[in-house]
Design an enzyme around this catalytic site. Structure first.
Site, PDB file in Angstrom:
ATOM      1  N   GLY A  14       0.703  -1.176   0.080  1.00 36.59           N
ATOM      2  CA  GLY A  14      -0.047   0.160   0.097  1.00 36.59           C
ATOM      3  C   GLY A  14       0.806   1.261  -0.099  1.00 36.59           C
ATOM      4  O   GLY A  14       0.427   2.366   0.503  1.00 36.59           O
ATOM      5  N   ALA A  17       2.632   2.684  -5.363  1.00 31.01           N
ATOM      6  CA  ALA A  17       2.353   1.813  -6.382  1.00 31.01           C
ATOM      7  C   ALA A  17       1.205   1.091  -6.038  1.00 31.01           C
ATOM      8  O   ALA A  17       0.152   1.035  -6.942  1.00 31.01           O
ATOM      9  CB  ALA A  17       3.528   0.853  -6.608  1.00 31.01           C
ATOM     10  N   LYS A  81       5.006  21.851 -11.367  1.00 28.30           N
ATOM     11  CA  LYS A  81       6.351  21.696 -11.590  1.00 28.30           C
ATOM     12  C   LYS A  81       6.418  21.756 -13.119  1.00 28.30           C
ATOM     13  O   LYS A  81       5.578  21.309 -13.709  1.00 28.30           O
ATOM     14  CB  LYS A  81       6.664  20.267 -11.334  1.00 28.30           C
ATOM     15  N   PRO A  99      12.610  21.391 -19.342  1.00 26.91           N
ATOM     16  CA  PRO A  99      11.385  22.025 -19.305  1.00 26.91           C
ATOM     17  C   PRO A  99      10.329  21.035 -19.707  1.00 26.91           C
ATOM     18  O   PRO A  99      10.663  19.904 -20.646  1.00 26.91           O
ATOM     19  CB  PRO A  99      11.059  23.396 -20.005  1.00 26.91           C
ATOM     20  N   LEU A 337       8.256  -0.083  -7.207  1.00 25.17           N
ATOM     21  CA  LEU A 337       9.569  -0.590  -6.688  1.00 25.17           C
ATOM     22  C   LEU A 337      10.012  -2.100  -6.800  1.00 25.17           C
ATOM     23  O   LEU A 337      11.067  -2.623  -6.874  1.00 25.17           O
ATOM     24  CB  LEU A 337      10.055  -0.029  -5.303  1.00 25.17           C
ATOM     25  N   THR A 348      10.906   9.486 -12.542  1.00 29.76           N
ATOM     26  CA  THR A 348      10.292   8.536 -13.545  1.00 29.76           C
ATOM     27  C   THR A 348       9.603   7.286 -12.668  1.00 29.76           C
ATOM     28  O   THR A 348       8.896   6.623 -13.268  1.00 29.76           O
ATOM     29  CB  THR A 348      11.224   7.914 -14.716  1.00 29.76           C
ATOM     30  N   ILE A 350       7.078   7.203 -10.370  1.00 27.37           N
ATOM     31  CA  ILE A 350       5.789   7.025 -10.421  1.00 27.37           C
ATOM     32  C   ILE A 350       4.985   6.946 -11.682  1.00 27.37           C
ATOM     33  O   ILE A 350       4.128   6.152 -11.779  1.00 27.37           O
ATOM     34  CB  ILE A 350       5.405   8.290  -9.535  1.00 27.37           C
TER      35      ILE A 350
HETATM   36  C1  FAD Z   1      15.363   8.302  -2.705  1.00 22.14           C
HETATM   37  C2  FAD Z   1      14.285   7.961  -3.653  1.00 22.14           C
HETATM   38  C3  FAD Z   1      13.801   9.071  -4.267  1.00 22.14           C
HETATM   39  C4  FAD Z   1      12.425   8.983  -4.755  1.00 22.14           C
HETATM   40  N1  FAD Z   1      11.925  10.169  -5.522  1.00 22.14           N
HETATM   41  C5  FAD Z   1      11.144  10.004  -6.669  1.00 22.14           C
HETATM   42  C6  FAD Z   1      10.614  11.264  -6.905  1.00 22.14           C
HETATM   43  O1  FAD Z   1      10.745  12.466  -6.953  1.00 22.14           O
HETATM   44  N2  FAD Z   1       9.453  10.826  -8.027  1.00 22.14           N
HETATM   45  C7  FAD Z   1       9.106   9.499  -8.278  1.00 22.14           C
HETATM   46  O2  FAD Z   1       7.965   9.462  -9.139  1.00 22.14           O
HETATM   47  N3  FAD Z   1       9.285   8.613  -7.576  1.00 22.14           N
HETATM   48  C8  FAD Z   1      10.446   8.753  -6.806  1.00 22.14           C
HETATM   49  N4  FAD Z   1      10.912   7.518  -5.971  1.00 22.14           N
HETATM   50  C9  FAD Z   1      10.208   6.266  -6.022  1.00 22.14           C
HETATM   51  C10 FAD Z   1       9.117   6.321  -5.316  1.00 22.14           C
HETATM   52  O3  FAD Z   1       9.205   6.542  -3.969  1.00 22.14           O
HETATM   53  C11 FAD Z   1       8.323   5.085  -5.549  1.00 22.14           C
HETATM   54  O4  FAD Z   1       8.262   4.552  -6.925  1.00 22.14           O
HETATM   55  C12 FAD Z   1       7.021   5.005  -5.096  1.00 22.14           C
HETATM   56  O5  FAD Z   1       6.807   5.360  -3.715  1.00 22.14           O
HETATM   57  C13 FAD Z   1       6.456   3.583  -5.169  1.00 22.14           C
HETATM   58  O6  FAD Z   1       6.808   2.879  -4.009  1.00 22.14           O
HETATM   59  P1  FAD Z   1       6.038   1.369  -3.907  1.00 22.14           P
HETATM   60  O7  FAD Z   1       4.781   1.628  -3.740  1.00 22.14           O
HETATM   61  O8  FAD Z   1       6.591   0.380  -4.956  1.00 22.14           O
HETATM   62  O9  FAD Z   1       6.843   0.776  -2.664  1.00 22.14           O
HETATM   63  P2  FAD Z   1       6.793   1.237  -0.805  1.00 22.14           P
HETATM   64  O10 FAD Z   1       6.590   2.630  -0.770  1.00 22.14           O
HETATM   65  O11 FAD Z   1       8.067   0.721  -0.457  1.00 22.14           O
HETATM   66  O12 FAD Z   1       5.674   0.260  -0.527  1.00 22.14           O
HETATM   67  C14 FAD Z   1       5.621  -0.975  -0.330  1.00 22.14           C
HETATM   68  C15 FAD Z   1       4.378  -1.547   0.416  1.00 22.14           C
HETATM   69  O13 FAD Z   1       4.514  -2.785   0.358  1.00 22.14           O
HETATM   70  C16 FAD Z   1       4.117  -3.355   1.691  1.00 22.14           C
HETATM   71  N5  FAD Z   1       4.801  -4.450   2.282  1.00 22.14           N
HETATM   72  C17 FAD Z   1       6.178  -4.886   1.946  1.00 22.14           C
HETATM   73  N6  FAD Z   1       6.319  -6.112   2.572  1.00 22.14           N
HETATM   74  C18 FAD Z   1       5.118  -6.683   3.017  1.00 22.14           C
HETATM   75  C19 FAD Z   1       4.425  -7.800   3.861  1.00 22.14           C
HETATM   76  N7  FAD Z   1       5.478  -8.588   4.210  1.00 22.14           N
HETATM   77  N8  FAD Z   1       3.253  -7.889   4.151  1.00 22.14           N
HETATM   78  C20 FAD Z   1       2.603  -6.724   4.052  1.00 22.14           C
HETATM   79  N9  FAD Z   1       2.903  -5.755   3.174  1.00 22.14           N
HETATM   80  C21 FAD Z   1       4.278  -5.535   2.658  1.00 22.14           C
HETATM   81  C22 FAD Z   1       4.212  -2.055   2.740  1.00 22.14           C
HETATM   82  O14 FAD Z   1       3.649  -2.166   3.882  1.00 22.14           O
HETATM   83  C23 FAD Z   1       4.072  -1.017   1.795  1.00 22.14           C
HETATM   84  O15 FAD Z   1       2.694  -0.622   1.839  1.00 22.14           O
HETATM   85  C24 FAD Z   1      11.889   7.752  -5.220  1.00 22.14           C
HETATM   86  C25 FAD Z   1      12.542   6.624  -4.573  1.00 22.14           C
HETATM   87  C26 FAD Z   1      13.774   6.715  -3.743  1.00 22.14           C
HETATM   88  C27 FAD Z   1      14.293   5.563  -3.249  1.00 22.14           C
END
Ligand code: FAD
Length: 510
Positions: A14, A17, A81, A99, A337, A348, A350
């Site tokens: 949650g 993504a 932005k 831009p 991720l 990129t 999101i």
């Molecule tokens: C340093 C950094 C900077 C970034 N800056 C940008 C930006 O400026 N613009 C952009 O587009 N993107 C950016 N990103 C990427 C962006 O943060 C992610 O793509 C976005 O937040 C999606 O993350 P996610 O939902 O895939 O993973 P996460 O946010 O890690 O969410 C994972 C989810 O899985 C759940 N989960 C994991 N394991 C379990 C389990 N065993 N049981 C139950 N639930 C579980 C967690 O509870 C959580 O809800 C950045 C990333 C990093 C590392």
């Protein structure tokens, strides 16, 4: 006829993504008879939550969800932005902006920048930035929406995106998803059940003992890739050699400096620092190569270069540039991720979630899981990552910096093949080609190649159909129109107040 329609979709995770997938699939497929959508997330594990800067495609995603933009901006503390400002990337003391939108005006069927190159050859020093409304407007702290109804105005082709609090965005999407029938379960997944025959995931088991069964599992579990890697063993395509940054340290701070509608990226000795101004605070982070800098040095550099007081302890994050070899295996599809990560230099990630959802919806499966569709998904996903990788590598490769081991490594790097070809073509003739629907347009490639100091040796011969005087005159006029239009755009802060955002100093300090 066998009814093999999907009945249960389970989204694991949650973060941004997971909730983007839940909101979009809920909106598009939620009313299919007999289909349930369930999202599992663990409060204990939490999210990455630093994704704050986006690119213009997010406007389409929000529109598809029926989101009211003003409400969304208020609820996520968003700012607008108009591009990314790169400071000290080409050489220390240099800056340029990549831009959204376009430069100038194409003429005689030839892209504008060939006329700009001609003018430069004639001795006109006007920088490319002066021909972008997004850049000139943003540098004055101004913002306006595109006006496609005014085709003769540069406003017709301005592009925009948002900077927002990622945690608030996920919360906002959760409301939408739940309203369209998505069920949420809180709990930590401790094991995964798989079919002995085809290896498909049949259920995830929670610490509480509960079991959640499904037909299609969307893995949004973050870097760990609980299902796609943990259960299905996808493998990982590692691009660390080309993109050596593998860590980040992030910290928000109080508002200080300017709040122009730009994300700022400042090159540092072993990577770069982001600065993302929101309504109430600034998001900051130093993305760096652990082979060239220690965590303590990175944190110290970040804290020494803030425009305001830190609002939290610096947070360390580790990652690897690359993507899963296969983003879809059997009945598991990875998004976010869990599917891969390319550092946030061009915001990129999101977008990759968004395009993954679009691809999944286009290839929406039945329980038969057609292998041809799966292969198509994997091929297109891998290509999208590769195209973005090449664009990111360009920023590091095309630099004059030789003041640290990190920049020497990047400058000496042999570029990937696609990038090498693009660089050669631009250097010799100023020509740019966009490959197979790649994310970044000719404008983006132009902006960064030119911004990073690559000087073409020629321009399109058709540009010489305009006499020297005529070409210089037209360019001067275009720059004047851009200037006048930018001056007539509202200040971003005024615009935000007008749509009900609270920008009072008391809130900004909180
Ligand atoms: C340093 C950094 C900077 C970034 N800056 C940008 C930006 O400026 N613009 C952009 O587009 N993107 C950016 N990103 C990427 C962006 O943060 C992610 O793509 C976005 O937040 C999606 O993350 P996610 O939902 O895939 O993973 P996460 O946010 O890690 O969410 C994972 C989810 O899985 C759940 N989960 C994991 N394991 C379990 C389990 N065993 N049981 C139950 N639930 C579980 C967690 O509870 C959580 O809800 C950045 C990333 C990093 C590392």
């Amino acid at each position: 006829m066998i009814d093999d329609r999907l009945q249960r979709i389970v989204i694991v995770g949650g973060g941004t993504a997971g909730w983007m997938a839940a909101a979009a699939i809920g909106k598009i497929a939620g009313r299919l008879p007999g289909l349930s959508i369930e999202l599992v997330e663990s409060d204990e594990i939490g999210t990455v939550g630093v994704g704050e800067a986006t690119i213009p495609q997010i406007v389409l995603f929000n529109t598809m969800l029926g989101i009211d933009e003003a409400e969304f901006v208020r609820e996520t503390n968003a700012t607008y932005k108009l591009g990314i400002e790169f400071v000290d990337w080409t050489r220390i003391g240099h800056r340029y902006v990549h831009p959204f939108g376009f430069y100038g005006l194409d003429m005689l069927g030839v892209e504008f920048h060939h006329f700009w190159l001609k003018a430069r050859a004639l001795g006109d020093p006007t920088p490319l930035d002066a021909y972008s409304l997004g850049i000139v407007g943003a540098q004055r702290g101004r913002f306006a929406h595109p006006r496609p109804d005014q085709p003769n105005s540069p406003l017709s082709k301005i592009g925009y995106a948002f900077q927002f609090d990622a945690a608030l965005y996920a919360r906002y999407l959760r409301k939408l998803a739940e309203a369209s029938g998505v069920r949420r379960t809180e709990g930590r997944i401790v094991s995964v059940a798989q079919d002995d025959g085809n290896g498909h995931v049949t259920a995830v088991r929670l610490e509480s003992g509960a079991e959640i069964a499904g037909d299609l599992f969307i893995d949004c579990s973050g870097f760990r890739g609980l299902l796609i890697e943990g259960a299905m063993g996808s493998g990982f395509t590692d691009w660390t050699d080309w993109l050596p940054c593998d860590r980040a340290v992030a910290v928000p701070c109080t508002l200080g400096g300017d709040r122009v509608p730009l994300t700022r990226s400042t090159a540092r000795s072993a990577g770069w620092q982001w600065r993302i101004p929101l309504q109430h605070r600034i998001g900051n982070g130093y993305v760096y190569s652990s082979a060239h800098l220690s965590d303590d040095e990175a944190a110290a550099t970040l804290l020494a270069n803030l425009d305001g007081a830190p609002l939290a302890e610096p947070r360390q994050l580790r990652f690897r540039a690359g993507h899963r070899d296969r983003a879809w295996i059997g009945n598991v599809v990875a998004l976010g991720l869990a599917g891969g990560f390319l550092e946030p230099l061009e915001s990129t990630s999101i977008h990759l979630v968004q395009s993954g959802i679009a691809r999944l919806m286009a290839l929406f499966p039945t329980r038969s899981f057609d292998q041809t569709a799966i292969e198509r998904f994997n091929r297109d996903t891998a290509q999208e990552y590769l195209d973005i990788r090449d664009f990111l590598v360009l920023h590091y490769k095309a630099t004059e910096r030789d003041d640290s081991a990190f920049w020497n490594y990047c400058r000496m790097l042999a570029p990937p093949e696609g990038l090498r070809d693009k660089l050669a073509m631009f250097r010799s003739s100023g020509r740019i080609f966009r490959e197979h629907q790649e994310l970044f347009t000719e404008t983006s490639w132009l902006s960064v190649m030119s911004g990073q100091g690559i000087e073409p040796q020629g321009y399109h011969p058709i540009a010489d159909l305009l006499s020297d005087e005529e070409a210089l005159q037209r360019l001067k006029h275009i720059a004047q129109v851009i200037e006048q239009t930018a001056n007539a755009m509202p200040l971003q802060d005024d615009y935000l107040r007008q749509i009900g955002c609270d920008l009072t100093p008391a809130r900004q300090a909180s």
